[in-house]
Scaffold this motif. Sequence first.
Motif, PDB file in Angstrom:
ATOM      1  N   ALA A 196       0.827  -1.215   0.000  1.00  0.00           N
ATOM      2  CA  ALA A 196       0.000   0.000   0.000  1.00  0.00           C
ATOM      3  C   ALA A 196       0.859   1.262   0.000  1.00  0.00           C
ATOM      4  O   ALA A 196       0.484   2.284  -0.592  1.00  0.00           O
ATOM      5  CB  ALA A 196      -0.923  -0.005   1.222  1.00  0.00           C
ATOM      6  N   TRP A 197       2.013   1.215   0.658  1.00  0.00           N
ATOM      7  CA  TRP A 197       2.912   2.360   0.677  1.00  0.00           C
ATOM      8  C   TRP A 197       3.682   2.526  -0.632  1.00  0.00           C
ATOM      9  O   TRP A 197       4.148   3.621  -0.957  1.00  0.00           O
ATOM     10  CB  TRP A 197       3.927   2.202   1.817  1.00  0.00           C
ATOM     11  CG  TRP A 197       3.443   2.651   3.159  1.00  0.00           C
ATOM     12  CD1 TRP A 197       3.172   1.855   4.244  1.00  0.00           C
ATOM     13  CD2 TRP A 197       3.187   3.985   3.580  1.00  0.00           C
ATOM     14  NE1 TRP A 197       2.756   2.606   5.309  1.00  0.00           N
ATOM     15  CE2 TRP A 197       2.760   3.939   4.933  1.00  0.00           C
ATOM     16  CE3 TRP A 197       3.264   5.230   2.947  1.00  0.00           C
ATOM     17  CZ2 TRP A 197       2.428   5.069   5.653  1.00  0.00           C
ATOM     18  CZ3 TRP A 197       2.929   6.366   3.677  1.00  0.00           C
ATOM     19  CH2 TRP A 197       2.517   6.284   5.007  1.00  0.00           C
ATOM     20  N   ARG A 198       3.855   1.443  -1.387  1.00  0.00           N
ATOM     21  CA  ARG A 198       4.748   1.458  -2.542  1.00  0.00           C
ATOM     22  C   ARG A 198       4.432   2.547  -3.569  1.00  0.00           C
ATOM     23  O   ARG A 198       5.360   3.204  -4.071  1.00  0.00           O
ATOM     24  CB  ARG A 198       4.726   0.081  -3.226  1.00  0.00           C
ATOM     25  CG  ARG A 198       5.784  -0.070  -4.313  1.00  0.00           C
ATOM     26  CD  ARG A 198       5.850  -1.510  -4.822  1.00  0.00           C
ATOM     27  NE  ARG A 198       6.954  -1.676  -5.743  1.00  0.00           N
ATOM     28  CZ  ARG A 198       6.868  -1.510  -7.068  1.00  0.00           C
ATOM     29  NH1 ARG A 198       5.689  -1.207  -7.606  1.00  0.00           N
ATOM     30  NH2 ARG A 198       7.918  -1.649  -7.839  1.00  0.00           N
ATOM     31  N   PRO A 199       3.158   2.805  -3.938  1.00  0.00           N
ATOM     32  CA  PRO A 199       2.903   3.858  -4.935  1.00  0.00           C
ATOM     33  C   PRO A 199       3.411   5.231  -4.506  1.00  0.00           C
ATOM     34  O   PRO A 199       3.771   6.055  -5.365  1.00  0.00           O
ATOM     35  CB  PRO A 199       1.369   3.857  -5.052  1.00  0.00           C
ATOM     36  CG  PRO A 199       0.953   2.491  -4.625  1.00  0.00           C
ATOM     37  CD  PRO A 199       1.920   2.110  -3.554  1.00  0.00           C
ATOM     38  N   TYR A 200       3.470   5.480  -3.211  1.00  0.00           N
ATOM     39  CA  TYR A 200       3.924   6.780  -2.723  1.00  0.00           C
ATOM     40  C   TYR A 200       5.438   6.855  -2.573  1.00  0.00           C
ATOM     41  O   TYR A 200       6.003   7.953  -2.536  1.00  0.00           O
ATOM     42  CB  TYR A 200       3.270   7.071  -1.364  1.00  0.00           C
ATOM     43  CG  TYR A 200       1.768   6.980  -1.390  1.00  0.00           C
ATOM     44  CD1 TYR A 200       0.982   8.001  -1.927  1.00  0.00           C
ATOM     45  CD2 TYR A 200       1.118   5.841  -0.904  1.00  0.00           C
ATOM     46  CE1 TYR A 200      -0.396   7.901  -1.962  1.00  0.00           C
ATOM     47  CE2 TYR A 200      -0.268   5.733  -0.932  1.00  0.00           C
ATOM     48  CZ  TYR A 200      -1.016   6.769  -1.462  1.00  0.00           C
ATOM     49  OH  TYR A 200      -2.390   6.674  -1.504  1.00  0.00           O
ATOM     50  N   LEU A 201       6.089   5.699  -2.507  1.00  0.00           N
ATOM     51  CA  LEU A 201       7.524   5.685  -2.251  1.00  0.00           C
ATOM     52  C   LEU A 201       8.355   5.243  -3.454  1.00  0.00           C
ATOM     53  O   LEU A 201       9.398   5.844  -3.746  1.00  0.00           O
ATOM     54  CB  LEU A 201       7.826   4.748  -1.067  1.00  0.00           C
ATOM     55  CG  LEU A 201       7.180   5.118   0.271  1.00  0.00           C
ATOM     56  CD1 LEU A 201       7.472   4.035   1.309  1.00  0.00           C
ATOM     57  CD2 LEU A 201       7.678   6.467   0.758  1.00  0.00           C
ATOM     58  N   ILE A 202       7.918   4.197  -4.128  1.00  0.00           N
ATOM     59  CA  ILE A 202       8.711   3.601  -5.213  1.00  0.00           C
ATOM     60  C   ILE A 202       8.052   3.791  -6.569  1.00  0.00           C
ATOM     61  O   ILE A 202       8.673   4.257  -7.527  1.00  0.00           O
ATOM     62  CB  ILE A 202       8.951   2.095  -4.961  1.00  0.00           C
ATOM     63  CG1 ILE A 202       9.504   1.860  -3.558  1.00  0.00           C
ATOM     64  CG2 ILE A 202       9.864   1.518  -6.029  1.00  0.00           C
ATOM     65  CD1 ILE A 202      10.870   2.410  -3.310  1.00  0.00           C
ATOM     66  N   GLY A 203       6.787   3.444  -6.693  1.00  0.00           N
ATOM     67  CA  GLY A 203       6.083   3.527  -7.964  1.00  0.00           C
ATOM     68  C   GLY A 203       4.974   2.493  -8.030  1.00  0.00           C
ATOM     69  O   GLY A 203       4.776   1.702  -7.110  1.00  0.00           O
ATOM     70  N   THR A 204       4.268   2.476  -9.118  1.00  0.00           N
ATOM     71  CA  THR A 204       3.158   1.547  -9.295  1.00  0.00           C
ATOM     72  C   THR A 204       3.422   0.613 -10.467  1.00  0.00           C
ATOM     73  O   THR A 204       4.326   0.839 -11.268  1.00  0.00           O
ATOM     74  CB  THR A 204       1.846   2.310  -9.550  1.00  0.00           C
ATOM     75  OG1 THR A 204       2.009   3.115 -10.735  1.00  0.00           O
ATOM     76  CG2 THR A 204       1.492   3.208  -8.375  1.00  0.00           C
ATOM     77  N   GLY A 205       2.603  -0.426 -10.556  1.00  0.00           N
ATOM     78  CA  GLY A 205       2.689  -1.349 -11.678  1.00  0.00           C
ATOM     79  C   GLY A 205       3.826  -2.335 -11.531  1.00  0.00           C
ATOM     80  O   GLY A 205       4.649  -2.250 -10.616  1.00  0.00           O
ATOM     81  N   PRO A 206       3.901  -3.298 -12.461  1.00  0.00           N
ATOM     82  CA  PRO A 206       4.983  -4.286 -12.440  1.00  0.00           C
ATOM     83  C   PRO A 206       6.341  -3.602 -12.597  1.00  0.00           C
ATOM     84  O   PRO A 206       6.481  -2.603 -13.302  1.00  0.00           O
ATOM     85  CB  PRO A 206       4.679  -5.192 -13.639  1.00  0.00           C
ATOM     86  CG  PRO A 206       3.249  -4.960 -13.956  1.00  0.00           C
ATOM     87  CD  PRO A 206       2.952  -3.546 -13.569  1.00  0.00           C
ATOM     88  N   MET A 207       7.338  -4.151 -11.949  1.00  0.00           N
ATOM     89  CA  MET A 207       8.677  -3.562 -12.023  1.00  0.00           C
ATOM     90  C   MET A 207       9.261  -3.702 -13.416  1.00  0.00           C
ATOM     91  O   MET A 207       9.967  -2.809 -13.893  1.00  0.00           O
ATOM     92  CB  MET A 207       9.588  -4.238 -10.999  1.00  0.00           C
ATOM     93  CG  MET A 207      10.942  -3.571 -10.862  1.00  0.00           C
ATOM     94  SD  MET A 207      11.884  -4.251  -9.484  1.00  0.00           S
ATOM     95  CE  MET A 207      13.335  -3.192  -9.541  1.00  0.00           C
ATOM     96  N   PHE A 208       8.972  -4.822 -14.087  1.00  0.00           N
ATOM     97  CA  PHE A 208       9.500  -5.068 -15.432  1.00  0.00           C
ATOM     98  C   PHE A 208       8.358  -5.421 -16.377  1.00  0.00           C
ATOM     99  O   PHE A 208       8.171  -6.584 -16.755  1.00  0.00           O
ATOM    100  CB  PHE A 208      10.513  -6.215 -15.418  1.00  0.00           C
ATOM    101  CG  PHE A 208      11.672  -5.984 -14.493  1.00  0.00           C
ATOM    102  CD1 PHE A 208      12.503  -4.893 -14.657  1.00  0.00           C
ATOM    103  CD2 PHE A 208      11.930  -6.871 -13.449  1.00  0.00           C
ATOM    104  CE1 PHE A 208      13.574  -4.679 -13.802  1.00  0.00           C
ATOM    105  CE2 PHE A 208      12.987  -6.668 -12.597  1.00  0.00           C
ATOM    106  CZ  PHE A 208      13.815  -5.562 -12.768  1.00  0.00           C
ATOM    107  N   PRO A 209       7.548  -4.450 -16.778  1.00  0.00           N
ATOM    108  CA  PRO A 209       6.464  -4.751 -17.722  1.00  0.00           C
ATOM    109  C   PRO A 209       7.024  -5.242 -19.046  1.00  0.00           C
ATOM    110  O   PRO A 209       8.049  -4.752 -19.526  1.00  0.00           O
ATOM    111  CB  PRO A 209       5.752  -3.401 -17.867  1.00  0.00           C
ATOM    112  CG  PRO A 209       6.775  -2.381 -17.499  1.00  0.00           C
ATOM    113  CD  PRO A 209       7.644  -3.013 -16.464  1.00  0.00           C
ATOM    114  N   MET A 210       6.371  -6.225 -19.621  1.00  0.00           N
ATOM    115  CA  MET A 210       6.841  -6.775 -20.891  1.00  0.00           C
ATOM    116  C   MET A 210       5.662  -7.016 -21.812  1.00  0.00           C
ATOM    117  O   MET A 210       4.536  -7.256 -21.382  1.00  0.00           O
ATOM    118  CB  MET A 210       7.610  -8.086 -20.666  1.00  0.00           C
ATOM    119  CG  MET A 210       6.835  -9.158 -19.932  1.00  0.00           C
ATOM    120  SD  MET A 210       7.751 -10.691 -19.694  1.00  0.00           S
ATOM    121  CE  MET A 210       7.690 -11.389 -21.334  1.00  0.00           C
ATOM    122  N   ALA A 211       5.955  -6.921 -23.104  1.00  0.00           N
ATOM    123  CA  ALA A 211       4.896  -7.057 -24.101  1.00  0.00           C
ATOM    124  C   ALA A 211       4.738  -8.489 -24.581  1.00  0.00           C
ATOM    125  O   ALA A 211       3.672  -8.893 -25.029  1.00  0.00           O
ATOM    126  CB  ALA A 211       5.177  -6.142 -25.291  1.00  0.00           C
TER     127      ALA A 211
END
Length: 580
Positions: A196-211
């Motif tokens: 829950a804290w991560r969007p405010y501190l690190i970021g959102t979404g997968p760390m390594f999005p891939m197509a």
Amino acid sequence: MPLLAAMALVVGTGGAAGAWILVKLIAIATNLFWFGRLSAQNVLITDASVGFLVIVIPVIGSLIVGLMARFGSEKIRGHGIPEAIETILFGESRLSLKVALLKPLSSAVSIGSGGPFGAEGPIIMTGGAIGSLFAQCFHLSAAERKTLLVAGAAAGMTAIFGTPLAAILLAVEVLLFEWKPRSFVPVVVAAMVAFAWRPYLIGTGPMFPMAAIMPVTGTALLASAAIGLVVGLEATLLSTLLYRVEDAFHKLPLHWMWWPALGAVVVGLGGLIDAHVLGAGYASIEALLNGALALRVVVALLVVKAVVWLVALGSGTSGGVLAPLLILGGAAGFLLGQFLPGDAGFWAMVGMAGIMSGAMRAPMTGAIFAAELTGHFQALPCTIVAAAGAYAISVLLMRRSILTEKIARRGRHVLQEYAVDALDLLQAGQIMTPSPETLPGTMTVGEAVSFFTNDAGHRSYPVVDDEGRLLGLVSRTEALRWRADRSNADTTLSDAISDAAQPLAYPDTPSGAVADLIIATGIGRIPIVERHTHRVVGILSRQDLLKVRGANREAETDRMRFVRFATDDPGGRSPQTRRR
């Protein structure tokens, strides 16, 4: 459990804050070492133009780490997870404030100066230290401190990678050494708080999005199994080479403080060949998953990254194993993907799941981690197959994982196979010796002394009344005391033991509880009585408990066949005679 879950709210927040601090420290160190500026902006070492200083910078960083370990805390050496395991199993889950401060700082210096490591090991150690320190502020048991230590580690990993499921599974498979509500629920709470804290501190979404994506077919599953077997062999080779390198450093006539600097020379030379091998390499992981790297670079990652990582980690510097393993497994999967249908990036993801499983002996963590990192949960069947294949190869070829081997070299052997305690499956009535020998309460002390001197076959006997109800227990030790003091020779046993507290159990008492009673009282034979009448129906001894272990071992190893065929031995021997 509710108390620990409430405390995990604080620990989860602390773990997330520790992850944010570590990320910023790595960014600051990278800017200082490679760009000569004070900034917390995320930059890539590959964008720096330092010429032959690429050899010098890692050496400077490693010298700093060596000094911090020598004059700060030796616990900051290594990749963090073995140290956390050792603290849990042998250190009563107590980590110091010094470790909590120095581990992220030393790891930031190591990674920022080009060390080929990831942030996951350091944040597991740092988050664990936060949980342990918080737990030490309260009156808690070692098992409860362990729960909060692991909760902090899971929170830190979740905040860095955004992988709460994998962090929880890593806690179960590698750190907790149990599966109990008391520990599982607080770990989940801490991981989700960090998420829950991560969007405010690190970021959102997968760390390594891939197509890249590929339908899960029978062919894909077979290919995933093949990749799992290959990267399982790779994990075995890497683990073996790592400890060979470590042994070589231990033979050097130099204090261990200087070893990281020597290892950093190899790191610098590797960076001179290809700068992609320096640092955590998260950009390389993303490029592998998206098929954005040339084959030459992938081969360099596979070979040069392996060399610099093994030498640097074997030298005892501070850094993690997970990111390098992901790169090496991903590179192997990418290269194998050149001969398989679909995008090579997809097979890189499969290789990452496999090598993490094989090296760390955490198959479910590896399978889920790869899916969470990329956001491709539909690929789970493939990552599970690869993880299982690599895990199978690893356990067949290696005695221990890359994590527990380090602990075993210190004389502390860790078994990563979990099973239900056989004593918890059986009740006292199932394993007791029924209708035991007893002594009547009307027997005099003098007669008891004579009995223990001449006829006793056991160290203690239950004393019963005329109805067979338990009055107490008489031991050989008491008989020796009575023999020395003849003043009460005519006293009956019922009077002599009337004030003595007698441990007992019932037929439906779990055998494990009886074992705990034996340990607590020091009495080796516990009477088993009927719950309502207290009539003695059996005796449970240490030997009876050991027989349970023997029966359980026999169930594991004694093979027999019960279905017979026409071609079998016509002599009609029973299945028991065909055991192997």
